[in-house]
Design a protein around this motif. Structure first.
Motif: not given
Length: 494
Positions: A24-31, A33-34, A86-92, A110-111
């Motif tokens: 969750k602390a990885v910037p791109m992953f956190g972006y 989620l946000a 990335l959010a779309c690809d992860l179905d977030l 999953d969000l």
């Protein structure tokens, strides 16, 4: 990963909850989620699912990629679009269409668990993201040079040749990246804490130079080519937290005034100069991700402590029978927080036996006594007269400083010599230095014929093997000859 038989070393990983926090602390992953949360209750998108023009600057500001006021740089909007993708690809976020025909995005199921830090959800999402970035890194590296294709060919042939060239380049890039990640995984597993960082040139050399050989001038050029190929791909993986990566200083490979570009290994470099050629460190998240990929590919990729989950018999059997294991780490994990006397009793009982692994189990059992320390002494004293364990535990007690330990009788002493030597032979073929010390310390006492005459009569399943090894290793030719003769008699007897 390579289809050849590979023994993957065990690794230590943090708990899944800690890994999830790192993800969750990885910037791109956190972006990602946000932006998924920002899409609530719904957000307008274009027909491709991308953010509409009006939302791109606000998205960049939301992520802290641009100041709250003023013009938003194009690079910040591009970064925001990458995070949205990335959010779309992860179905977030999930894409749909309203009754009025508008394209919209809404938060995916999953969000919420991901935001709350559910380890399973977070790690599954992160691993999917890492796989996407891995594929994109390979795709980017396999784009053919401008103008590629067979000259003079027809348009259809050109298309076919270009496609074939892209596929071949993609396969080569994927193979190179997989091999590099596997080497990093193995290197990290064996590295001392704090020494996990690998110069990119060293990593490339491990991929290019055959083991045991010095790099030739031609191989030095190959090493440089591999470094240049890996550089952008490793940089992409670093964005998802698999790696800490310092890329190659681009000035190193610039050609100026007709000079040739730099080639790795042409002259010794100091630490700072070497760092300009790139530094890479596999993170715990990277170890987790590569291990998951190895498992998916059918490899046995154990964790340190896997064998320490059972009782002493399961521990010793597993360490003896597993090729990819770090014995001391497993013993350390098993003995940790155990009561010394009870643990020692269990270990010593499990070490008995005349089967093929018996000598190795006894050696491991004594190693575990060292980890348990002086508190294990009562259990060791209980088996001083045991014909299989007595010699080893008496030696251990003496090494602990005990002064009241009786010398073993002749039969026990000779049996222990064979058992100790056999354990070393079973331990991956034996440590040459330690075997040499054992040979040098044999208590022959000036009577090799008499001593070997006793030794070949020892009732131990490895007597003949031990005598043959002594015959091969002993520097004294006369002693070596007596050992070989004794080995022949032991074979005949058995």
């Amino acid at each position: 990963m390579d289809d050849a038989a590979v023994l993957v070393p065990p690794v230590k990983l943090p708990a899944e909850r800690e890994l999830a926090e790192q993800a969750k602390a990885v910037p791109m992953f956190g972006y990602a989620l946000a932006l998924a949360r920002w899409s609530a209750p719904h957000r307008e998108v274009d027909e491709f699912g991308d953010l509409v023009e009006a939302d791109r600057a606000p998205a960049a500001r939301l992520l802290g990629l641009a100041p709250a006021e003023g013009e938003v740089p194009e690079e910040a909007e591009i970064e925001a679009l990458r995070a949205w993708s990335l959010a779309c690809d992860l179905d977030l976020v999930e894409l749909g269409t309203t009754a009025e025909g508008e394209h919209v995005a809404v938060p995916g199921p999953d969000l919420e668990p991901a935001e709350q830090g559910d380890p399973e959800t977070v790690l599954e999402l992160w691993l999917t993201a890492a796989g996407i970035v891995r594929e994109l890194a390979v795709e980017a590296d396999s784009v053919p040079e401008e103008g590629a294709g067979e000259a003079g060919a027809g348009e259809g042939e050109e298309d076919e040749d270009a496609l074939s060239e892209v596929e071949e380049a993609r396969d080569e890039a994927a193979e190179l990246l997989d091999e590099a990640l596997q080497v990093l995984y193995e290197t990290t597993a064996f590295a001392e804490p704090g020494n996990e960082t690998v110069p990119l040139g060293v990593l490339a050399a491990l991929l290019v130079v055959p083991e045991g050989e010095e790099p030739s001038e031609e191989l030095l050029g190959d090493i440089t080519d591999v470094m240049v190929a890996l550089d952008p791909m490793l940089g992409d993986l670093a964005e998802l937290g698999l790696l800490d990566y310092r890329p190659i200083d681009p000035e190193l490979f610039d050609e100026e005034d007709g000079e040739e570009p730099a080639v790795v290994g042409e002259e010794p470099l100091d630490e700072e100069e070497s760092a300009r050629f790139g530094l890479v460190r596999l993170t715990p998240l990277g170890q987790y991700g590569i291990r998951q990929w190895l498992l998916e590919d059918g490899y046995d990729a154990p964790l340190v402590g896997d064998l320490a989950k059972g009782d002493a018999a399961e521990l010793l059997r597993g360490v003896c029978e597993s090729a990819n294991v770090l014995p001391e780490e497993e013993l350390r994990a098993w003995t940790a927080d155990r009561e010394p006397v009870a643990a020692a009793r269990e270990l010593l009982a499990a070490a008995r036996g005349s089967d093929g692994y018996g000598p190795l189990r006894r050696m491991l059992g004594v190693s575990a006594l060292n980890l348990l320390g002086p508190g294990a002494e009562p259990a060791a004293r209980e088996v001083m007269d045991d014909p299989e364990l007595g010699g080893a535990v008496r030696a251990w007690l003496t090494a602990q400083g005990a002064t009241d330990v009786p010398v073993p009788d002749r039969a026990m002493a000779l049996w222990t010599v064979v058992d100790t030597f056999a354990a070393q032979l079973l331990d991956n073929g034996g440590d040459a230095e330690l075997l040499g010390e054992l040979v040098a310390d044999l208590p022959v006492n000036g009577d090799p014929a008499g001593w070997f005459g006793e030794l070949w009569r020892v009732d131990h399943p490895y007597t003949a093997d031990v005598l043959e090894a002594i015959g091969e290793l002993h520097p004294d030719r006369a002693l070596a000859k007596e050992a070989r003769k004794a080995a022949f008699k032991a074979r005949s007897r058995s």
